[in-house]
Design an enzyme around this catalytic site. Structure first.
Site, PDB file in Angstrom:
ATOM      1  N   GLU A  72     -96.095  -6.629  30.896  1.00  0.00           N
ATOM      2  CA  GLU A  72     -96.999  -7.141  31.919  1.00  0.00           C
ATOM      3  C   GLU A  72     -97.221  -8.641  31.828  1.00  0.00           C
ATOM      4  OE1 GLU A  72    -100.467  -4.668  31.908  1.00  0.00           O
ATOM      5  OE2 GLU A  72     -99.335  -2.897  32.474  1.00  0.00           O
ATOM      6  N   LYS A  75    -104.904   3.525  40.748  1.00  0.00           N
ATOM      7  CA  LYS A  75    -103.452   3.373  40.786  1.00  0.00           C
ATOM      8  C   LYS A  75    -102.902   4.343  41.835  1.00  0.00           C
ATOM      9  CE  LYS A  75    -102.934   2.176  35.863  1.00  0.00           C
ATOM     10  NZ  LYS A  75    -102.496   2.682  34.539  1.00  0.00           N
TER      11      LYS A  75
END
Length: 415
Positions: free
Chosen positions: A203, A333
């Site tokens: 990330e 999500k």
């Protein structure tokens, strides 16, 4: 506006693994696409991501999901009105016939769901966030920037998965973004000076081998100060422990030791007393609901307690958590639940019950910036989409910079 064609292709995500990119064509000539993300640390109750399981791409191919879009889903959805998002999503849900999209694959369904929303917005000539959120979509979220990676997101010695900074003391999103970019660069200098690796994880955060799970916080505090910002006032810290990954036989294993739920909670309490921590995500495992009750009772009035693997963006599971008084925030999500409509339903339930919402990327991402618009559309107030590094992460931040120019408000100090 009638949908005239739907199709998909297999493309690569930021980890080099295959994922689904879906396209929707309309009778006015509009063509819109969307790319589905994929997680590394996943909850057991997430919607099913359909993989081929053959020799291609080490079993991770998505040709079955692509075929489902090109045949079964296209046959059902072509001819429907693109502006009927709920009807389209419900039709795909019914077509699949399972709770977790185990027949068609959530990656197939979500790709189409996202592409439908984008095509509708493009056809109307309005931004995606405005189409999905209407006139009330005007809040730019405070980002959680993941600047040190550990756990399943990095091949290093750090157990906690994410160490993040949150810029609160700023009047606009662009100033907040600049502050964190400067902190990130100063963090890199400090790690170099200490002889640590500045390689990055999935990330975009740095992934050094550190002695324990507190050292990253200490180093981040140094970086904040070195960049000229004030910890606690302008910049706060957030953690994603991803404790389900550490949970074995009713206990938590980290730093070569085992901890009970109560012992781990006490550790969090001490960290919160020592550092300006605003948020802890998945502080306990997704199956440790008794532990979660204790964690919530101990810290809910002091910090944000986020359920990710705990709730998996699932309305039913969140409702149970609300009834039992577990956590006070939820990570959102879309690929955990499978469609835009279901995601919006979960967010609305959370907001009605006073739970904060954090729109989130996955560790396997693409250049698609859908969630930036989605966060603004739903007024989530917070977004989590990685460090100011790697273009698939910055694509979301750059989209938020574009949205900032369109008469929106940054929450900043208002959370």
């Amino acid at each position: 506006m009638i949908i005239t064609d739907i199709y998909a292709q297999e493309v690569l995500d930021s980890r080099g693994n295959p994922t689904v990119r879906a396209f929707v064509a309309l009778e006015d000539g509009t063509l819109a696409g969307a790319t589905v993300p994929s997680g590394a640390s996943t909850g057991k109750r997430e919607a099913l991501e359909l993989r081929d399981g053959d020799e291609r791409f080490c079993g991770k191919g998505v040709l079955k999901a692509v075929e489902n879009v090109n045949t079964v889903i296209a046959d059902e959805i072509v001819g429907m009105n693109v502006y009927e998002q709920k009807d389209i999503d419900n039709a795909m849900k019914k077509l699949d016939g399972t709770e977790n999209y185990s027949n068609l694959g959530a990656n197939a369904v979500l790709g189409v769901s996202m592409a439908v929303a984008r095509a509708a917005a493009m056809s109307l000539g309005i931004p995606l966030y405005r189409y999905l959120g209407g006139a009330n979509a005007q809040i730019l979220p405070v980002p959680m920037f993941n600047i040190i990676n550990g756990g399943a997101h990095a091949n290093n010695s750090v157990d906690f998965q994410e160490f993040m900074v949150m810029p609160f003391g700023f009047d606009c999103f662009s100033d907040a973004l600049r502050a964190v970019a400067e902190i990130y660069q100063n963090l890199k200098k400090i790690l170099n000076e200490l002889g640590y690796s500045t390689a990055v994880g999935d990330e975009g955060g740095f992934a050094p081998n550190l002695k324990d799970n507190e050292e990253p916080i200490k180093i981040i505090m140094q970086a904040i100060k070195k960049a000229g910002y004030e910890p606690g006032k302008q910049i706060k810290i957030a953690l994603d422990v991803a404790a389900s990954e550490l949970y074995e036989n009713g206990k938590y294993r980290l730093e070569g030791k085992t901890f009970t739920s109560e012992e781990l909670i006490e550790r969090y309490v001490k960290l919160c007393e020592k550092y300006p921590i605003f948020s802890i995500e998945d502080g306990l495992g997704e199956d440790d609901w008794e532990g979660w009750k204790k964690l919530t009772a101990r810290l809910k009035d002091k910090i944000q307690l986020v359920g990710d693997d705990l709730f998996v963006t699932n309305e039913k599971i969140l409702r149970e958590g609300i009834e039992k008084g577990i956590a006070n925030a939820i990570l959102i999500k879309p690929n955990q639940i499978g469609s835009i409509t279901q995601t919006m339903q979960t967010v609305r339930l959370a907001q009605r019950n006073g739970y904060r919402c954090i729109m989130s990327h996955r560790s396997g991402e693409s250049e698609d910036s859908f969630i930036a618009d989605f966060a603004v559309a739903l007024n989530t107030g917070e977004i989590k989409t990685g460090a100011t590094s790697r273009s698939e992460r910055n694509a979301k931040y750059n989209r938020l910079l574009e949205i900032e120019c369109e008469n929106t408000e940054f929450l900043g100090n208002k959370i």
